[in-house]
Design a protein around this motif. Structure first.
Motif, mmCIF file in Angstrom:
data_model
loop_
_atom_site.group_PDB
_atom_site.id
_atom_site.type_symbol
_atom_site.label_atom_id
_atom_site.label_comp_id
_atom_site.label_asym_id
_atom_site.label_seq_id
_atom_site.Cartn_x
_atom_site.Cartn_y
_atom_site.Cartn_z
ATOM 1 N N MET A 1 6.647 -5.827 -15.764
ATOM 2 C CA MET A 1 5.444 -5.041 -15.475
ATOM 3 C C MET A 1 4.797 -5.529 -14.185
ATOM 4 N N ASN A 2 4.336 -4.625 -13.341
ATOM 5 C CA ASN A 2 3.675 -4.967 -12.092
ATOM 6 C C ASN A 2 2.243 -5.420 -12.396
ATOM 7 N N PRO A 3 1.872 -6.666 -12.088
ATOM 8 C CA PRO A 3 0.535 -7.153 -12.450
ATOM 9 C C PRO A 3 -0.571 -6.466 -11.684
ATOM 10 N N ASN A 4 -0.243 -5.791 -10.571
ATOM 11 C CA ASN A 4 -1.272 -5.141 -9.775
ATOM 12 C C ASN A 4 -1.717 -3.806 -10.353
ATOM 13 N N LEU A 5 -1.040 -3.306 -11.368
ATOM 14 C CA LEU A 5 -1.321 -1.961 -11.853
ATOM 15 C C LEU A 5 -2.413 -1.915 -12.904
ATOM 16 N N ASP A 6 -2.848 -3.058 -13.400
ATOM 17 C CA ASP A 6 -4.009 -3.117 -14.303
ATOM 18 C C ASP A 6 -3.881 -2.149 -15.475
ATOM 19 N N CYS A 7 -2.739 -2.125 -16.118
ATOM 20 C CA CYS A 7 -2.571 -1.280 -17.302
ATOM 21 C C CYS A 7 -1.726 -2.014 -18.323
ATOM 22 N N GLN A 8 -1.764 -1.554 -19.537
ATOM 23 C CA GLN A 8 -0.999 -2.150 -20.616
ATOM 24 C C GLN A 8 0.133 -1.212 -21.008
ATOM 25 N N PRO A 9 1.296 -1.758 -21.376
ATOM 26 C CA PRO A 9 2.401 -0.890 -21.743
ATOM 27 C C PRO A 9 2.078 -0.034 -22.960
ATOM 28 N N VAL A 10 2.512 1.212 -22.893
ATOM 29 C CA VAL A 10 2.359 2.125 -24.021
ATOM 30 C C VAL A 10 3.583 1.973 -24.914
ATOM 31 N N HIS A 11 3.381 2.014 -26.212
ATOM 32 C CA HIS A 11 4.491 1.863 -27.144
ATOM 33 C C HIS A 11 5.556 2.918 -26.847
ATOM 34 N N ASP A 99 0.479 1.478 -7.726
ATOM 35 C CA ASP A 99 -0.817 0.810 -7.600
ATOM 36 C C ASP A 99 -1.642 1.599 -6.581
ATOM 37 N N HIS A 100 -2.683 2.277 -7.030
ATOM 38 C CA HIS A 100 -3.433 3.145 -6.125
ATOM 39 C C HIS A 100 -4.349 2.369 -5.190
ATOM 40 N N HIS A 101 -4.360 1.043 -5.316
ATOM 41 C CA HIS A 101 -5.097 0.200 -4.367
ATOM 42 C C HIS A 101 -4.167 -0.383 -3.295
ATOM 43 N N ASN A 102 -2.895 -0.057 -3.315
ATOM 44 C CA ASN A 102 -1.936 -0.629 -2.378
ATOM 45 C C ASN A 102 -2.274 -0.209 -0.946
ATOM 46 N N GLU A 103 -2.528 -1.188 -0.095
ATOM 47 C CA GLU A 103 -3.042 -0.894 1.246
ATOM 48 C C GLU A 103 -1.999 -0.199 2.132
ATOM 49 N N ALA A 104 -0.730 -0.556 1.999
ATOM 50 C CA ALA A 104 0.294 0.092 2.823
ATOM 51 C C ALA A 104 0.415 1.576 2.486
ATOM 52 N N LEU A 105 0.349 1.897 1.207
ATOM 53 C CA LEU A 105 0.377 3.301 0.798
ATOM 54 C C LEU A 105 -0.853 4.032 1.326
ATOM 55 N N TRP A 196 6.911 3.862 0.752
ATOM 56 C CA TRP A 196 5.510 3.564 0.402
ATOM 57 C C TRP A 196 5.335 3.521 -1.112
ATOM 58 N N LEU A 197 5.927 4.499 -1.782
ATOM 59 C CA LEU A 197 5.763 4.581 -3.231
ATOM 60 C C LEU A 197 6.470 3.429 -3.938
ATOM 61 N N ARG A 198 7.682 3.133 -3.516
ATOM 62 C CA ARG A 198 8.420 2.040 -4.147
ATOM 63 C C ARG A 198 7.700 0.713 -3.953
ATOM 64 N N GLU A 199 7.213 0.455 -2.733
ATOM 65 C CA GLU A 199 6.558 -0.821 -2.454
ATOM 66 C C GLU A 199 5.212 -0.932 -3.161
ATOM 67 N N ALA A 200 4.637 0.215 -3.556
ATOM 68 C CA ALA A 200 3.398 0.210 -4.336
ATOM 69 C C ALA A 200 3.679 0.181 -5.837
ATOM 70 N N GLY A 201 4.950 0.018 -6.216
ATOM 71 C CA GLY A 201 5.314 -0.104 -7.624
ATOM 72 C C GLY A 201 5.579 1.203 -8.333
ATOM 73 N N GLY A 202 5.666 2.308 -7.584
ATOM 74 C CA GLY A 202 5.842 3.621 -8.202
ATOM 75 C C GLY A 202 7.233 4.202 -8.032
ATOM 76 N N MET A 203 7.380 5.426 -8.498
ATOM 77 C CA MET A 203 8.638 6.167 -8.381
ATOM 78 C C MET A 203 8.393 7.476 -7.648
ATOM 79 N N ALA A 204 9.393 7.887 -6.866
ATOM 80 C CA ALA A 204 9.315 9.118 -6.083
ATOM 81 C C ALA A 204 10.087 10.234 -6.768
ATOM 82 N N VAL A 205 9.523 11.446 -6.688
ATOM 83 C CA VAL A 205 10.072 12.630 -7.356
ATOM 84 C C VAL A 205 10.085 13.782 -6.352
ATOM 85 N N ILE A 206 11.174 14.513 -6.255
ATOM 86 C CA ILE A 206 11.188 15.734 -5.439
ATOM 87 C C ILE A 206 10.425 16.809 -6.190
#
Length: 301
Positions: A1-11, A99-105, A196-206
């Motif tokens: 889990m990415n610690p910067n995302l400030d969320c808890q895993p959903v079951h 992480d929506h606070h990621n400065e590069a994104l 940008w999305l990958r480095e911010a811990g996310g996934m990209a979708v077309i």
């Protein structure tokens, strides 16, 4: 889990049994007509179980959307829709679970937005040349964020001013390539957006691939390059896809080994083809993208 995302895993059980995810819509922060809080309430009322706000090239509404969703007992994924240039056309890439606070994104999106006002002024000049003055000022009346003035805002002004009967007519007559109000914009590169999305811990979708009108060769190149950059998903069920197109991109997702996403692309109660949460289900043959994003889902409080 990415610690910067400030969320808890959903079951995982909850995500496996989820039947109504809507991971593509827009607020007044970009070119929608409702505030993030209003969209959260609409999603909840329409039975959405997992929601993402995906404003164009902007994450400024993410914290509001997250807090509103959690207050309503609605699971939330961060989202954005990034405009990129590919094969001479504008393609949209949805990002999820970052992480929506990621400065590069944030900086990358700011650079992508940077040319919108000069472009809008050129569009207004083109419309003035065919007898429609004041379009820039008129469009601004519909803009929540002046950095994100877009063709949609011009379209709303032209309808309200009586130049066209609806937004589709505006685009046909004035705002597509070769028409008086069309001005090309230099968008981000496909590789930049995915990075940008990958480095911010996310996934990209077309996003909504049927909309682009690519030849089979061009579309194959898009999917191949997207995957090479680290892109992971494709929108299969979306407000702009017919049932036949959803079936086609079900096969495309399986062919390329992509995760499947689902989103209404809702902008407005008066304009959108489909309401939040009113989508057909994904095929059971597909792997939903939210299962891979379980550790990035913000659970309801």
């Amino acid at each position: 889990m990415n610690p910067n995302l400030d969320c808890q895993p959903v079951h995982q059980w909850a995500l496996h049994h989820l039947s109504n995810a809507d991971l593509h819509c827009h607020s007044r922060v970009s070119d929608g007509t409702l505030q993030p809080e209003e969209l959260a309430a609409r999603a909840k009322a329409n039975g959405v179980e997992l929601w993402a706000l995906t404003d164009h090239d902007e994450v400024g509404g993410q914290q509001r959307a997250l807090e509103a969703a959690q207050a309503l007992g609605l699971a939330y994924l961060t989202g954005v829709e990034i405009s990129v240039s590919f094969a001479g056309r504008v393609v949209h890439i949805v990002g999820l679970g970052f992480d929506h606070h990621n400065e590069a994104l944030i900086q990358g999106l700011r650079a992508t937005r940077g040319g919108r006002e000069p472009r809008a002024r050129e569009m207004a000049a083109g419309l003035a040349a065919v007898g429609i003055p004041g379009a820039f000022e008129g469009a601004l009346q519909y803009v929540g964020n002046p950095e994100l003035i877009s063709r949609t805002h011009f379209a709303r002004f032209l309808v309200e001013a009586g130049h066209c009967s609806d937004i589709s007519e505006v685009f046909r007559r004035f705002l597509t390539e070769g028409k008086p109000g069309y001005v090309e914009h230099r968008w981000a590169g496909l590789g930049d957006a995915v990075r940008w999305l990958r480095e911010a811990g996310g996934m990209a979708v077309i996003a909504h691939p049927a909309r682009y009108g690519f030849t089979p060769t061009e579309e194959y190149a898009l999917f191949t390059e997207f995957i090479a950059h680290g892109g992971r998903g494709v929108e299969v069920v979306t407000g702009s896809h017919t049932a036949a197109e959803a079936a086609k991109y079900t096969e495309t997702a399986l062919e390329f080994g992509l995760l499947a996403s689902r989103g209404s692309d809702f902008h407005s109660p008066d304009e959108s083809r489909i309401d939040l949460g009113r989508l057909d289900a994904l095929s059971g043959r597909l792997q939903p993208i939210w299962l891979e994003l379980a550790d990035r889902v913000h659970p309801p409080q």
